[in-house]
Design a protein around this motif. Structure first.
Motif, short mmCIF file in Angstrom:
data_model
loop_
_atom_site.label_atom_id
_atom_site.label_comp_id
_atom_site.label_asym_id
_atom_site.label_seq_id
_atom_site.Cartn_x
_atom_site.Cartn_y
_atom_site.Cartn_z
N PHE A 1 117.40 10.36 -85.93
CA PHE A 1 116.81 9.24 -85.19
C PHE A 1 115.44 8.85 -85.74
O PHE A 1 115.02 7.71 -85.61
CB PHE A 1 116.74 9.53 -83.68
CG PHE A 1 115.75 10.58 -83.28
CD1 PHE A 1 114.41 10.27 -83.11
CD2 PHE A 1 116.14 11.88 -83.04
CE1 PHE A 1 113.49 11.23 -82.73
CE2 PHE A 1 115.25 12.85 -82.66
CZ PHE A 1 113.91 12.53 -82.51
N GLU A 2 114.78 9.80 -86.41
CA GLU A 2 113.46 9.50 -86.99
C GLU A 2 113.58 8.48 -88.13
O GLU A 2 112.75 7.58 -88.22
CB GLU A 2 112.82 10.77 -87.53
CG GLU A 2 112.08 11.56 -86.47
CD GLU A 2 111.38 12.77 -87.04
OE1 GLU A 2 110.26 12.62 -87.52
OE2 GLU A 2 111.99 13.85 -87.03
N GLU B 1 114.84 14.55 -88.16
CA GLU B 1 116.02 14.25 -87.36
C GLU B 1 116.52 12.85 -87.73
O GLU B 1 115.74 12.01 -88.15
CB GLU B 1 115.65 14.31 -85.87
CG GLU B 1 115.17 15.67 -85.39
CD GLU B 1 116.24 16.76 -85.39
OE1 GLU B 1 117.43 16.41 -85.32
OE2 GLU B 1 115.87 17.93 -85.49
N SER C 1 119.90 38.65 -82.61
CA SER C 1 118.62 38.16 -82.06
C SER C 1 117.76 37.50 -83.13
O SER C 1 116.98 36.61 -82.85
CB SER C 1 117.84 39.31 -81.42
OG SER C 1 117.53 40.26 -82.39
N LYS D 1 114.72 24.79 -87.09
CA LYS D 1 114.49 23.40 -86.70
C LYS D 1 114.59 22.53 -87.95
O LYS D 1 114.09 22.88 -89.01
CB LYS D 1 113.10 23.28 -86.09
CG LYS D 1 112.87 21.93 -85.47
CD LYS D 1 111.43 21.80 -85.02
CE LYS D 1 111.19 20.45 -84.41
NZ LYS D 1 111.07 19.39 -85.41
N ASN E 1 118.27 32.97 -85.52
CA ASN E 1 117.98 31.76 -84.73
C ASN E 1 118.19 30.51 -85.57
O ASN E 1 117.86 30.51 -86.74
CB ASN E 1 116.54 31.79 -84.24
CG ASN E 1 116.34 32.86 -83.21
OD1 ASN E 1 117.22 33.10 -82.39
ND2 ASN E 1 115.22 33.53 -83.27
#
Lengths: 169, 178
Positions: free
Chosen positions: A46-47, A44, A34, A40, A37
């Motif tokens: 595409f940026e 990215e 749990s 992030k 994770n």
């Protein structure tokens, strides 16, 4: 009699301890799953591609006979031909100089780097030419640390121009 | 008599043990369930985030925002600022676009040329284009954000001729978590 009772009690205690250990291990595994994770990404892919695309469309203060504000893309072509700004605020200045200053300023404003920011550094290279004749149009634009993992891929544009923009996080 | 009492005690002991074991497993089950539910919520939020990121990447090319051929050719990731201001007015006057993109709000922040202060483009102030921040809906605050670089273009007049002014901006998609 007392010895047998004591032995049985000991056995029960060991069994109980084993169950507790087993349950604790299972709970730890669940907790591990749990808490594990995926983080992030700071940037990215595409940026970086979108940034290069918007940079090329940006207007500069350099003007030609036909256009009042040449775009960065036009300025790259003019720089390659070693041309000079004819009109506008930067009239008389070399296209390469205006291009270098514009890109440096845009990069500094768009990709802040430092302890308070998620990015560690960036590197932008503008290359021109085909196969073995590829050369850097301008010295690479580097800021911060360019080590470790990065996002960004080379992007090709008309007239054999390739822009490589890498962002390190 | 003593044997019966001993037997009753044993039954009682077993009953207590069974209750304790059942309670224990119920608690473990509840713990696992809570973890699973929180995981579901998290994956829903991750999906929402991913969706908003994709939306930020493709929104610039949607007809409501795209420059089209107004700024010389079909540029990718180019937003017509005049169009956005017109859309802002439509959104203010009607509820047509309230749930159109399935997100809370869309913001556009001009990054370059940089300015020291953030000035919001407001319809009632008439300060456009002397502003660097457009919010499609002014009545909504907060939410999580995903952004992407865009080229924010508009037509400018320098006294002698009209030219295309394209700045570097960020399109920010604001979404709500589950």
């Amino acid at each position: 009699m007392i010895k047998t009772k004591l032995k049985r009690a000991q056995e029960e205690m060991i069994g109980f301890a084993l169950i507790i250990v087993l349950v604790a291990v299972i709970l730890l595994i669940f907790l591990g799953f749990s808490l594990n994770n995926p983080n992030k990404e700071a940037v990215e892919s595409f940026e970086t591609a979108s940034f290069v695309s918007s940079l090329l469309q940006h207007n500069t203060d350099c003007a030609s006979n036909l256009e009042a504000h040449l775009s960065v893309q036009d300025l790259i072509f003019d720089c390659e031909k070693d041309e000079t700004c004819i009109n506008g605020e930067r009239a008389g200045e070399k296209a390469c100089k205006v291009l270098e200053e514009t890109i440096t300023n845009v990069l500094q404003a768009s990709w802040p780097i430092g302890e308070d920011w998620p990015l560690r550094g960036y590197k932008m290279t503008i290359q021109i030419g085909e196969d073995e004749d590829i050369k850097d149009l301008l010295p690479p634009f580097i800021d911060g640390s360019t080590e470790g993992t990065f996002k960004g891929t080379p992007q090709s544009f008309p007239k054999d121009i390739e822009i490589i923009f890498e962002v390190y996080s | 008599m003593v044997k019966r009492k001993k037997g009753q005690l044993k039954i009682q002991q077993m009953a207590f043990m069974l209750i304790a074991v059942t309670l224990f497993f119920v608690m473990v089950g509840m713990f696992v369930l809570v973890i699973k539910i929180s995981g579901l919520r998290e994956s829903a939020n991750l999906l929402e985030e991913e969706e908003s990121m994709l939306l930020a990447a493709k929104l610039a090319n949607s007809p409501e925002f795209a420059c089209g051929e107004s700024f010389g050719g079909t540029a990718i990731g180019c937003i017509d600022a005049d169009k956005v201001m017109a859309l802002k007015k439509i959104i203010k006057d009607s509820t047509k676009y309230n749930k159109f993109w399935g997100i809370q709000n869309i913001e556009i922040y001009r990054i370059y040329p940089p300015e020291e202060t953030i000035t919001e483009c407001k319809l009632e102030d008439g300060n456009y284009p002397d502003c660097n921040f457009i919010r499609l809906r002014e009545d909504i605050e907060g939410g999580l954000r995903s952004s992407n670089f865009i080229s924010l273009c508009r037509k400018e007049f320098d006294g002698t001729e009209t030219y295309d002014q394209c700045d570097i901006a960020k399109l920010i998609v604001i979404y709500k978590t589950q």
